[in-house]
Motif scaffolding. Structure first.
Motif, mmCIF file in Angstrom:
data_model
loop_
_atom_site.group_PDB
_atom_site.id
_atom_site.type_symbol
_atom_site.label_atom_id
_atom_site.label_comp_id
_atom_site.label_asym_id
_atom_site.label_seq_id
_atom_site.Cartn_x
_atom_site.Cartn_y
_atom_site.Cartn_z
ATOM 1 N N PRO A 49 -24.489 -6.971 5.155
ATOM 2 C CA PRO A 49 -24.012 -6.663 3.796
ATOM 3 C C PRO A 49 -24.238 -7.842 2.854
ATOM 4 C CG PRO A 49 -22.167 -7.078 5.274
ATOM 5 C CD PRO A 49 -23.412 -7.077 6.116
ATOM 6 N N THR A 50 -24.453 -7.529 1.603
ATOM 7 C CA THR A 50 -24.624 -8.575 0.593
ATOM 8 C C THR A 50 -23.289 -8.964 -0.030
ATOM 9 O OG1 THR A 50 -25.054 -6.921 -1.105
ATOM 10 C CG2 THR A 50 -26.969 -7.835 0.042
ATOM 11 N N GLY A 51 -22.272 -8.159 0.204
ATOM 12 C CA GLY A 51 -20.952 -8.444 -0.329
ATOM 13 C C GLY A 51 -19.928 -7.559 0.352
ATOM 14 N N MET A 52 -18.679 -7.770 -0.002
ATOM 15 C CA MET A 52 -17.627 -6.976 0.612
ATOM 16 C C MET A 52 -16.437 -6.903 -0.340
ATOM 17 S SD MET A 52 -15.529 -7.630 4.156
ATOM 18 C CE MET A 52 -14.332 -8.786 3.529
ATOM 19 N N ILE A 53 -15.861 -5.730 -0.411
ATOM 20 C CA ILE A 53 -14.616 -5.542 -1.149
ATOM 21 C C ILE A 53 -13.632 -4.918 -0.172
ATOM 22 C CG2 ILE A 53 -13.473 -4.336 -3.038
ATOM 23 C CD1 ILE A 53 -16.181 -4.259 -4.477
ATOM 24 N N ARG A 54 -12.487 -5.491 -0.059
ATOM 25 C CA ARG A 54 -11.466 -4.905 0.814
ATOM 26 C C ARG A 54 -10.145 -4.830 0.076
ATOM 27 N NH1 ARG A 54 -9.828 -9.604 5.171
ATOM 28 N NH2 ARG A 54 -10.278 -11.346 3.813
ATOM 29 N N SER A 55 -9.366 -3.862 0.447
ATOM 30 C CA SER A 55 -8.081 -3.696 -0.226
ATOM 31 C C SER A 55 -7.079 -4.706 0.317
ATOM 32 C CB SER A 55 -7.545 -2.283 -0.014
ATOM 33 O OG SER A 55 -6.988 -2.162 1.268
ATOM 34 N N THR A 56 -6.093 -4.950 -0.473
ATOM 35 C CA THR A 56 -4.947 -5.756 -0.023
ATOM 36 C C THR A 56 -3.673 -4.955 -0.293
ATOM 37 O OG1 THR A 56 -4.921 -6.878 -2.170
ATOM 38 C CG2 THR A 56 -6.081 -7.992 -0.373
ATOM 39 N N TRP A 57 -3.752 -3.674 0.032
ATOM 40 C CA TRP A 57 -2.628 -2.778 -0.216
ATOM 41 C C TRP A 57 -1.368 -3.192 0.532
ATOM 42 C CZ3 TRP A 57 -5.095 2.755 0.169
ATOM 43 C CH2 TRP A 57 -5.933 2.948 -0.930
ATOM 44 N N TYR A 58 -1.543 -3.691 1.716
ATOM 45 C CA TYR A 58 -0.342 -4.024 2.494
ATOM 46 C C TYR A 58 0.411 -5.198 1.869
ATOM 47 C CZ TYR A 58 2.927 -5.009 6.168
ATOM 48 O OH TYR A 58 4.093 -5.208 6.852
ATOM 49 N N SER A 59 -0.309 -6.216 1.444
ATOM 50 C CA SER A 59 0.358 -7.385 0.884
ATOM 51 C C SER A 59 0.688 -7.225 -0.599
ATOM 52 C CB SER A 59 -0.488 -8.643 1.102
ATOM 53 O OG SER A 59 -1.766 -8.491 0.517
ATOM 54 N N ASN A 60 0.214 -6.160 -1.228
ATOM 55 C CA ASN A 60 0.533 -5.888 -2.625
ATOM 56 C C ASN A 60 2.013 -5.500 -2.721
ATOM 57 O OD1 ASN A 60 1.022 -4.360 -5.056
ATOM 58 N ND2 ASN A 60 -1.187 -4.235 -5.330
ATOM 59 N N PRO A 61 2.802 -6.235 -3.504
ATOM 60 C CA PRO A 61 4.242 -5.952 -3.547
ATOM 61 C C PRO A 61 4.583 -4.593 -4.151
ATOM 62 C CG PRO A 61 3.646 -7.544 -5.238
ATOM 63 C CD PRO A 61 2.423 -7.338 -4.390
ATOM 64 N N TYR A 62 3.633 -3.962 -4.851
ATOM 65 C CA TYR A 62 3.900 -2.670 -5.471
ATOM 66 C C TYR A 62 3.549 -1.489 -4.569
ATOM 67 C CZ TYR A 62 4.348 -5.654 -9.497
ATOM 68 O OH TYR A 62 4.728 -6.649 -10.337
ATOM 69 N N THR A 63 2.723 -1.699 -3.575
ATOM 70 C CA THR A 63 2.337 -0.593 -2.693
ATOM 71 C C THR A 63 2.765 -0.810 -1.252
ATOM 72 O OG1 THR A 63 0.163 -1.580 -2.281
ATOM 73 C CG2 THR A 63 0.329 0.012 -4.085
ATOM 74 N N ARG A 64 2.690 -2.025 -0.786
ATOM 75 C CA ARG A 64 3.058 -2.368 0.598
ATOM 76 C C ARG A 64 2.391 -1.469 1.626
ATOM 77 N NH1 ARG A 64 4.173 -6.801 1.910
ATOM 78 N NH2 ARG A 64 5.697 -6.269 3.459
ATOM 79 N N GLY A 65 1.148 -1.095 1.353
ATOM 80 C CA GLY A 65 0.380 -0.319 2.323
ATOM 81 C C GLY A 65 0.703 1.154 2.347
ATOM 82 N N THR A 66 1.276 1.681 1.311
ATOM 83 C CA THR A 66 1.708 3.069 1.319
ATOM 84 C C THR A 66 0.559 4.054 1.167
ATOM 85 O OG1 THR A 66 2.076 3.076 -1.056
ATOM 86 C CG2 THR A 66 3.941 2.494 0.328
ATOM 87 N N TYR A 67 0.822 5.242 1.567
ATOM 88 C CA TYR A 67 -0.072 6.377 1.387
ATOM 89 C C TYR A 67 0.808 7.623 1.426
ATOM 90 C CZ TYR A 67 0.476 6.721 6.418
ATOM 91 O OH TYR A 67 1.010 6.824 7.663
ATOM 92 N N THR A 68 0.264 8.757 1.012
ATOM 93 C CA THR A 68 1.075 9.973 1.003
ATOM 94 C C THR A 68 0.710 10.878 2.166
ATOM 95 O OG1 THR A 68 -0.484 11.112 -0.424
ATOM 96 C CG2 THR A 68 1.315 9.958 -1.496
ATOM 97 N N PHE A 69 1.645 11.704 2.527
ATOM 98 C CA PHE A 69 1.424 12.699 3.569
ATOM 99 C C PHE A 69 2.481 13.780 3.395
ATOM 100 C CE2 PHE A 69 4.390 9.623 5.152
ATOM 101 C CZ PHE A 69 5.351 10.358 5.802
ATOM 102 N N ASP A 70 2.187 14.933 3.899
ATOM 103 C CA ASP A 70 3.165 16.017 3.848
ATOM 104 C C ASP A 70 4.125 15.898 5.032
ATOM 105 O OD1 ASP A 70 2.243 17.193 1.571
ATOM 106 O OD2 ASP A 70 0.997 18.655 2.589
ATOM 107 N N ASN A 71 5.389 16.094 4.746
ATOM 108 C CA ASN A 71 6.366 16.132 5.831
ATOM 109 C C ASN A 71 6.969 17.533 5.891
ATOM 110 O OD1 ASN A 71 8.418 16.347 3.909
ATOM 111 N ND2 ASN A 71 8.838 14.156 3.916
ATOM 112 N N LEU A 72 7.976 17.709 6.680
ATOM 113 C CA LEU A 72 8.564 19.038 6.877
ATOM 114 C C LEU A 72 9.278 19.577 5.636
ATOM 115 C CD1 LEU A 72 9.943 18.594 10.501
ATOM 116 C CD2 LEU A 72 7.855 19.759 9.772
ATOM 117 N N LEU A 73 9.591 18.724 4.690
ATOM 118 C CA LEU A 73 10.307 19.166 3.494
ATOM 119 C C LEU A 73 9.374 19.568 2.355
ATOM 120 C CD1 LEU A 73 13.131 16.463 3.401
ATOM 121 C CD2 LEU A 73 13.235 18.788 4.318
ATOM 122 N N VAL A 74 8.074 19.482 2.552
ATOM 123 C CA VAL A 74 7.118 19.741 1.475
ATOM 124 C C VAL A 74 7.303 21.116 0.843
ATOM 125 C CG1 VAL A 74 5.236 20.605 2.924
ATOM 126 C CG2 VAL A 74 4.711 19.483 0.779
#
Length: 116
Positions: free
Chosen positions: A33-58
């Motif tokens: 690769p000539t470059g790389m971009i990676r997320s820092t979602w986990y260490s971001n204080p506003y997201t902390r690695g979050t993502y969405t998913f459906d649970n039983l209450l959807v």
């Protein structure tokens, strides 16, 4: 995810390329690769690695995604704070496609009021 964010970029690149080459097989030539971009979602204080998913209450909250994507408006009803992201997409939630679509949705929401 948290561990990967602490690794130096050259280590991440090397490991990703090892996995890619292993997956693609010995007969494939994969350039470095000539470059790389990676997320820092986990260490971001506003997201902390979050993502969405459906649970039983959807099913108890059928409009939750639509409500989450509603903009905050001023007294005149003009959108001032808009919300995009895969969690706000009604069809492709929990996907990159949904994140992209929701960004487009919000851009289209503000374009009519822009001076461009």
């Amino acid at each position: 995810m948290a561990y990967v964010e602490t690794l130096p970029e050259d280590v991440v690149k090397r490991k990703v390329m090892e996995l890619l080459r292993k997956f693609m097989g010995k007969n494939m030539t994969i350039p470095e690769p000539t470059g790389m971009i990676r997320s820092t979602w986990y260490s971001n204080p506003y997201t902390r690695g979050t993502y969405t998913f459906d649970n039983l209450l959807v099913h108890e909250y059928p409009n939750a995604r639509a409500i989450l994507g509603e903009p905050l408006v001023d007294e005149a009803g003009s959108p001032k704070v808009l919300f995009a992201g895969e969690a706000t997409d009604l069809t492709h939630f929990s996907t990159v496609h949904g994140a992209s679509d929701s960004g487009y949705r919000e851009a289209m929401r503000i374009l009519p009021s822009s001076k461009i």
